[in-house]
Design a protein around this motif. Structure first.
Motif, PDB file in Angstrom:
ATOM      1  N   ALA A   1       0.834  -1.205   0.000  1.00  0.00           N
ATOM      2  CA  ALA A   1       0.000   0.000   0.000  1.00  0.00           C
ATOM      3  C   ALA A   1       0.868   1.253   0.000  1.00  0.00           C
ATOM      4  O   ALA A   1       0.569   2.231  -0.697  1.00  0.00           O
ATOM      5  CB  ALA A   1      -0.919  -0.005   1.221  1.00  0.00           C
ATOM      6  N   ALA A   2       1.950   1.227   0.774  1.00  0.00           N
ATOM      7  CA  ALA A   2       2.849   2.380   0.841  1.00  0.00           C
ATOM      8  C   ALA A   2       3.502   2.649  -0.508  1.00  0.00           C
ATOM      9  O   ALA A   2       3.634   3.811  -0.930  1.00  0.00           O
ATOM     10  CB  ALA A   2       3.911   2.141   1.917  1.00  0.00           C
TER      11      ALA A   2
ATOM     12  N   TYR B   1      -3.517   4.396   9.781  1.00  0.00           N
ATOM     13  CA  TYR B   1      -3.296   2.948   9.718  1.00  0.00           C
ATOM     14  C   TYR B   1      -2.813   2.461   8.354  1.00  0.00           C
ATOM     15  O   TYR B   1      -2.391   1.307   8.238  1.00  0.00           O
ATOM     16  CB  TYR B   1      -4.582   2.211  10.111  1.00  0.00           C
ATOM     17  CG  TYR B   1      -4.775   2.114  11.606  1.00  0.00           C
ATOM     18  CD1 TYR B   1      -4.390   0.983  12.318  1.00  0.00           C
ATOM     19  CD2 TYR B   1      -5.325   3.174  12.331  1.00  0.00           C
ATOM     20  CE1 TYR B   1      -4.550   0.895  13.688  1.00  0.00           C
ATOM     21  CE2 TYR B   1      -5.493   3.104  13.705  1.00  0.00           C
ATOM     22  CZ  TYR B   1      -5.102   1.965  14.374  1.00  0.00           C
ATOM     23  OH  TYR B   1      -5.244   1.880  15.745  1.00  0.00           O
ATOM     24  N   THR B   2      -2.874   3.311   7.331  1.00  0.00           N
ATOM     25  CA  THR B   2      -2.535   2.810   5.991  1.00  0.00           C
ATOM     26  C   THR B   2      -1.536   3.671   5.218  1.00  0.00           C
ATOM     27  O   THR B   2      -0.932   3.180   4.259  1.00  0.00           O
ATOM     28  CB  THR B   2      -3.803   2.674   5.120  1.00  0.00           C
ATOM     29  OG1 THR B   2      -4.448   3.954   5.028  1.00  0.00           O
ATOM     30  CG2 THR B   2      -4.766   1.654   5.708  1.00  0.00           C
ATOM     31  N   TYR B   3      -1.357   4.948   5.568  1.00  0.00           N
ATOM     32  CA  TYR B   3      -0.482   5.829   4.787  1.00  0.00           C
ATOM     33  C   TYR B   3       0.982   5.434   4.995  1.00  0.00           C
ATOM     34  O   TYR B   3       1.354   4.942   6.065  1.00  0.00           O
ATOM     35  CB  TYR B   3      -0.701   7.293   5.196  1.00  0.00           C
ATOM     36  CG  TYR B   3      -0.259   8.273   4.136  1.00  0.00           C
ATOM     37  CD1 TYR B   3      -1.111   8.650   3.102  1.00  0.00           C
ATOM     38  CD2 TYR B   3       1.022   8.811   4.144  1.00  0.00           C
ATOM     39  CE1 TYR B   3      -0.717   9.547   2.115  1.00  0.00           C
ATOM     40  CE2 TYR B   3       1.433   9.709   3.164  1.00  0.00           C
ATOM     41  CZ  TYR B   3       0.557  10.065   2.152  1.00  0.00           C
ATOM     42  OH  TYR B   3       0.968  10.933   1.175  1.00  0.00           O
TER      43      TYR B   3
ATOM     44  N   LEU C   1      -6.899   9.072  -0.313  1.00  0.00           N
ATOM     45  CA  LEU C   1      -7.809   8.564   0.718  1.00  0.00           C
ATOM     46  C   LEU C   1      -8.726   7.455   0.217  1.00  0.00           C
ATOM     47  O   LEU C   1      -8.912   6.436   0.906  1.00  0.00           O
ATOM     48  CB  LEU C   1      -8.631   9.713   1.288  1.00  0.00           C
ATOM     49  CG  LEU C   1      -9.519   9.352   2.496  1.00  0.00           C
ATOM     50  CD1 LEU C   1      -8.657   8.892   3.666  1.00  0.00           C
ATOM     51  CD2 LEU C   1     -10.362  10.564   2.918  1.00  0.00           C
ATOM     52  N   ASP C   2      -9.313   7.618  -0.984  1.00  0.00           N
ATOM     53  CA  ASP C   2     -10.256   6.607  -1.484  1.00  0.00           C
ATOM     54  C   ASP C   2      -9.605   5.237  -1.660  1.00  0.00           C
ATOM     55  O   ASP C   2     -10.146   4.233  -1.172  1.00  0.00           O
ATOM     56  CB  ASP C   2     -10.889   7.082  -2.791  1.00  0.00           C
ATOM     57  CG  ASP C   2     -11.909   8.192  -2.561  1.00  0.00           C
ATOM     58  OD1 ASP C   2     -12.353   8.344  -1.409  1.00  0.00           O
ATOM     59  OD2 ASP C   2     -12.233   8.917  -3.524  1.00  0.00           O
ATOM     60  N   PRO C   3      -8.459   5.137  -2.376  1.00  0.00           N
ATOM     61  CA  PRO C   3      -7.830   3.808  -2.462  1.00  0.00           C
ATOM     62  C   PRO C   3      -7.385   3.274  -1.110  1.00  0.00           C
ATOM     63  O   PRO C   3      -7.432   2.053  -0.871  1.00  0.00           O
ATOM     64  CB  PRO C   3      -6.628   4.031  -3.396  1.00  0.00           C
ATOM     65  CG  PRO C   3      -6.421   5.510  -3.440  1.00  0.00           C
ATOM     66  CD  PRO C   3      -7.747   6.123  -3.203  1.00  0.00           C
TER      67      PRO C   3
ATOM     68  N   THR D   1     -10.163   1.479   0.828  1.00  0.00           N
ATOM     69  CA  THR D   1     -10.320   0.073   0.439  1.00  0.00           C
ATOM     70  C   THR D   1      -9.283  -0.793   1.127  1.00  0.00           C
ATOM     71  O   THR D   1      -9.584  -1.883   1.633  1.00  0.00           O
ATOM     72  CB  THR D   1     -10.193  -0.072  -1.085  1.00  0.00           C
ATOM     73  OG1 THR D   1     -11.187   0.725  -1.720  1.00  0.00           O
ATOM     74  CG2 THR D   1     -10.359  -1.516  -1.513  1.00  0.00           C
ATOM     75  N   VAL D   2      -8.032  -0.309   1.160  1.00  0.00           N
ATOM     76  CA  VAL D   2      -6.963  -1.026   1.861  1.00  0.00           C
ATOM     77  C   VAL D   2      -7.312  -1.171   3.334  1.00  0.00           C
ATOM     78  O   VAL D   2      -7.097  -2.235   3.948  1.00  0.00           O
ATOM     79  CB  VAL D   2      -5.613  -0.281   1.699  1.00  0.00           C
ATOM     80  CG1 VAL D   2      -4.536  -0.921   2.571  1.00  0.00           C
ATOM     81  CG2 VAL D   2      -5.179  -0.274   0.248  1.00  0.00           C
ATOM     82  N   PHE D   3      -7.853  -0.112   3.925  1.00  0.00           N
ATOM     83  CA  PHE D   3      -8.221  -0.129   5.341  1.00  0.00           C
ATOM     84  C   PHE D   3      -9.224  -1.250   5.625  1.00  0.00           C
ATOM     85  O   PHE D   3      -9.082  -1.996   6.603  1.00  0.00           O
ATOM     86  CB  PHE D   3      -8.810   1.232   5.723  1.00  0.00           C
ATOM     87  CG  PHE D   3      -9.134   1.377   7.185  1.00  0.00           C
ATOM     88  CD1 PHE D   3      -8.162   1.765   8.088  1.00  0.00           C
ATOM     89  CD2 PHE D   3     -10.418   1.134   7.656  1.00  0.00           C
ATOM     90  CE1 PHE D   3      -8.450   1.905   9.437  1.00  0.00           C
ATOM     91  CE2 PHE D   3     -10.736   1.275   9.003  1.00  0.00           C
ATOM     92  CZ  PHE D   3      -9.742   1.664   9.891  1.00  0.00           C
TER      93      PHE D   3
END
Length: 414
Positions: free
Chosen positions: A125-126, A294-296, A207-209, A212-214
């Protein structure tokens, strides 16, 4: 390691990548190389004229790894004979480092140096977010992603403009990309907006993609909020005290609720307030910030801020895992598996099988010594990774040629 350096390490490809041309330039001859030898002996300020000279020294020293530094105003090996004022770092790829240990506070499958397919999704994701952010917002094109050999990934940006960035400009660029900041004592690590205002456009686009990862990674796979420690960490990020206390009471009496259930509970609390109200806006902003936290991408900023920083060269071998630090295609990052990366022992076994295969010619192993063994890596599982680097180099060299053709020439006629 010596057999690996003699027969498999792609020195020619590394030279072309660093030099941007086939004929040696200062991008290579004034480049610093640092060697780590057995017993933690560290040799800095080495420099070389050509790829074969680098290979000869590497084979003579047989380092556990070597690192690549900046291009200096003079040859690094002449550092002791040059006045300090005349020895300065002038050019350096813009580099980034993403390490899995920075995700220890939120991943539930592994910890420390361990890594598996599930927690690699954080790195994937990163990579997707950072690759798009750099290409779209800065216009850089020559991005080389390299698996670190153990639990992280490095990014090298070779665009001329990126290489010319000063330390101050690098700090500004990294600061602009940094979203996750703060130590263990800080609960809220995302502070990129004023109050409950909308996110900056560059972050909003991610944020939108990431939402989904979140859902897939944080709520379902990692199930980050199932444990008491996990949901209490989430509670700390809710700005409305009454909402936080209400959810804490509910989750404390229903400990078996999944992360998805708890996230739905939070969203229901948000929807209790009318749209446009201050409380609704504050909670909605908090939900977005939680997704980002949690995802960035979590960056090691110090790696990127200074031109004189050294970073492990691609295709070195990680001493703990034996895996080769191979380039990675960001378009296929989701299917990349660290455990499938070739190890030194695997590659040498493949060479042994070639040597004993019926009809193996003299070119199978090449001559002993430090000469080029052009075909050896092509006969092993290292081939697709070297090919990936060579494609990256070809695009870089093509741009250099085009820039030279477009440069104005001086008319010496009278």
């Amino acid at each position: 390691m010596l057999a690996f350096y003699k027969r498999l390490y792609p020195f020619k490809s590394i030279f072309n990548w660093l030099n941007h041309e086939h004929v040696p330039t200062k991008l290579f001859t004034n480049r610093e190389f640092a060697f780590t030898l057995q017993g933690d002996v560290y040799l800095r300020y080495n420099s070389f004229e050509r790829a074969d000279e680098l290979k000869k020294q590497v084979c003579a020293l047989n380092p556990t790894r070597f690192e690549i530094g900046p291009v200096y105003s003079a040859r690094p090996r002449d550092k002791k004979t040059v006045r300090p004022a005349n020895f300065t770092a002038q050019l350096r790829e813009l580099v980034f480092d993403i390490d899995m240990t920075d995700y220890d506070a939120i991943r539930t499958c592994c910890a420390g140096a361990d890594i598996c397919r599930r927690c690699w999704a954080f790195i994937a994701a990163a990579v997707r977010v950072l690759d798009h952010a750099i290409r779209d917002n800065f216009g850089y094109k020559h991005l080389l992603w390299v698996y670190s050999g153990r639990r992280g990934i490095h990014l090298w940006i070779s665009d001329r403009e990126a290489m010319e960035l000063t330390d101050e400009q690098r700090r500004a660029l990294v600061g602009w990309l940094m979203v996750i900041q703060g130590g263990k004592e800080m609960h809220k690590k995302v502070n990129v907006r004023q109050g409950s205002r909308t996110l900056p456009p560059s972050i909003k686009s991610a944020l939108d993609p990431l939402a989904t990862v979140f859902g897939d990674l944080i709520l379902e796979d990692q199930n980050c909020f199932e444990s008491e420690e996990g949901w209490k960490a989430l509670i700390q990020l809710i700005p409305d005290k009454a909402v936080a206390e209400s959810l804490a009471a509910k989750w404390g009496t229903e400990p078996m609720r999944s992360s998805e259930d708890k996230w739905d509970d939070l969203k229901k609390e948000v929807r209790k307030f009318d749209k446009g109200t201050a409380k609704r806006n504050a909670l909605q902003a908090a939900v977005e910030d939680i997704i980002l936290q949690y995802t960035y991408p979590r960056l090691d900023a110090e790696v990127s801020k200074h031109r004189n920083h050294l970073l492990k060269a691609p295709f070195c071998v990680h001493p703990k895992t034996g895996r080769v630090c191979v380039p990675v295609d960001p378009a296929a990052i989701d299917s990349f598996r660290p455990e499938r990366v070739p190890t030194v022992s695997l590659l040498l076994r493949e060479l042994d099988e070639i040597a004993v295969a019926p009809g193996a010619g003299e070119d199978a192993g090449g001559e002993e010594g430090t000469g080029e063994h052009h075909s050896d890596w092509e006969r092993t599982s290292l081939k697709p990774y070297v090919a990936l680097l060579d494609r990256h180099v070809a695009a870089l060299m093509q741009e250099v040629r085009q820039a030279k053709r477009a440069a104005p020439t001086y008319d010496a006629s009278w």
